[in-house]
Design an enzyme around this catalytic site. Structure first.
Site, short mmCIF file in Angstrom:
data_model
loop_
_atom_site.label_atom_id
_atom_site.label_comp_id
_atom_site.label_asym_id
_atom_site.label_seq_id
_atom_site.Cartn_x
_atom_site.Cartn_y
_atom_site.Cartn_z
N SER A 106 0.81 -1.20 0.00
CA SER A 106 0.00 0.00 0.00
C SER A 106 0.85 1.27 0.00
O SER A 106 1.91 1.33 0.63
CB SER A 106 -0.92 0.02 1.22
N THR A 137 -4.45 3.40 -8.01
CA THR A 137 -5.83 3.31 -7.54
C THR A 137 -6.60 4.56 -7.92
O THR A 137 -6.17 5.67 -7.63
CB THR A 137 -5.87 3.13 -6.00
N HIS A 155 -13.01 -1.17 -4.17
CA HIS A 155 -12.34 -0.82 -2.91
C HIS A 155 -12.99 -1.56 -1.74
O HIS A 155 -13.09 -1.04 -0.63
CB HIS A 155 -12.39 0.70 -2.67
N LYS A 199 -6.42 0.29 -10.85
CA LYS A 199 -7.26 -0.40 -9.87
C LYS A 199 -8.49 0.45 -9.57
O LYS A 199 -8.37 1.62 -9.22
CB LYS A 199 -6.48 -0.65 -8.59
N TYR A 256 -1.58 6.08 -4.82
CA TYR A 256 -2.69 7.02 -4.89
C TYR A 256 -2.24 8.28 -5.64
O TYR A 256 -1.17 8.81 -5.36
CB TYR A 256 -3.16 7.43 -3.49
#
Length: 396
Positions: free
Chosen positions: A155, A204, A291, A267, A178
């Site tokens: 992450s 993402t 998510h 994603k 992100y």
């Protein structure tokens, strides 16, 4: 969270009083226990490691181990959490077609995704802040993933630096990213992850919500609600969405592409239209994801969105999927509907919070064994046999 509420939450007298009252009420023979999805309502103890038989067994142990606000962060979803429920319900709408079984010793689950040779089509999905679940955090998760021959997607908001996580074990890692408005910051983060050894970048595009009704409702039993910040002068929108979120468009992917020298996946895709755009823009892979129901409520489950995405992509790039997966049979259904691999998020968080690194390894090995058993029982000896004839879907 305001100062007044913070003082209230940290007040030992109030918390002790509530805990004592809850114990008294729960133990009263005159009252029914609170309805609860965890299967421990009538138990006097928490099960041990040797008693874990399925992924679901880890969740109540995780619940017992961590503070309520830590549990809530893993459990909650957007708004009414309808999408969380739909993610699970969708598996009931897909039947596995039984054929004469094959010897499970003949079953092979080996595959290849973006240069990775996989023993099983399973990944660990990216998830944030894992030290809150167990002191070993993401480093322990990577050790378990390597032991279970499973790639891990790290992450962007991990507790540990990406270099420490990658160095914790020898198994392959990807990096989830992100979007950031500053291209300089974007470049720094992306190059750092690649330099650490991450073999792919997952961007993402469906960020989790900034407000959760669950944590607001549970504030009186130890939840940690996310308060809407006061609107500063000049803030562009007043709708509980910070300016750093939901500002990006497709062109952002083009701008960061020069910084990425490894395969780049997107994603958060749940429509055929966005899947087509992903292919046209040169993305190397797609993760079909909502998510885990944490981004937008009242959307489709990823499993029911998968067939239309498979049809438009038509094998041109790999398709991974997450959101709601808990069993090896869930993996079989997704593979039969056209996915190349499945990512597990909450399941591995439950395992880490319940038993640390050994728990995660145990969950992954359970899922692998369940997949092999399901393939053998349904007469499918290899992943090539898992085509549309292996299932019957009733989505409409």
């Amino acid at each position: 969270m305001g100062p007044l509420e913070r003082r209230w939450r940290m007040s030992l007298t109030r918390r002790e009083a509530l805990a004592s009252l809850a114990t008294l009420v729960a133990g009263s023979p005159l009252l029914a226990a609170q309805r609860d999805p965890r299967p421990l309502k009538d138990h006097q103890r928490v099960p041990g490691f040797a008693e874990m038989e399925s992924v679901f067994d880890f969740e109540p142990v995780f619940f017992a181990n961590v503070p309520r606000f830590v549990y809530d962060y893993t459990a909650h979803g957007a708004d009414s959490e309808w999408t969380i429920q739909r993610n699970r319900d969708a598996f009931d709408w897909v039947d596995i077609v039984a054929r004469p079984p094959v010897d499970r010793a003949r079953v092979t689950t080996r595959t290849r995704v973006l240069g990775l040779n996989l023993d099983y089509p399973i990944f660990i999905a990216p998830s944030a802040g894992q030290v809150a679940l167990h002191p070993d955090g993401e480093s322990g998760m990577h050790v378990a993933a390597t032991a279970a021959k499973t790639p891990m997607i790290i992450s962007n908001v991990s507790s540990h630096p990406v270099e420490k996580i990658v160095a914790a074990a020898a198994g392959p890692t990807w990096f989830q990213f992100y979007p950031r408005e500053s291209l300089d910051e974007s470049r720094k983060v992306l190059e750092q992850a690649q330099a650490a050894g991450c073999l792919a970048v997952v961007v993402t595009v469906d960020q989790q919500a900034t407000f959760y009704e669950r944590t607001q409702r549970l504030r009186n039993v130890g939840g940690a609600p996310r308060e809407a910040a006061p609107r500063p002068s000049g803030m562009k929108n007043p709708y509980r969405v910070p300016d750093r979120r939901l500002w990006y468009e497709w062109s952002y992917l083009d701008r960061i592409r020069p910084f990425i020298k490894v395969p780049m996946l997107i994603k958060g895709v749940v429509t055929a239209e966005d899947a087509q755009l992903s292919v046209e823009r040169g993305l190397d892979g797609i993760i079909v994801s909502n998510h885990g129901g944490r981004s937008l409520d009242y959307g489709p489950s990823t499993l029911e969105a998968l067939p239309e995405i498979v049809a438009v992509v038509n094998g041109r790039i790999p398709l991974l999927i997450d959101s709601g997966f808990r069993r090896g049979t869930d993996v079989l259904k997704a593979l039969a509907l056209g996915a190349d691999a499945v990512c597990f998020g909450r399941a591995t968080r439950w395992a880490l919070g319940a038993f640390g690194t050994p728990g995660v390894q145990r969950v992954l090995e359970m899922l692998q064994a369940e997949l092999v058993a399901a393939m053998a029982a349904s007469g499918r000896a290899s992943l090539e046999d898992l085509d549309g004839s292996a299932v019957r879907a009733r989505f409409s």
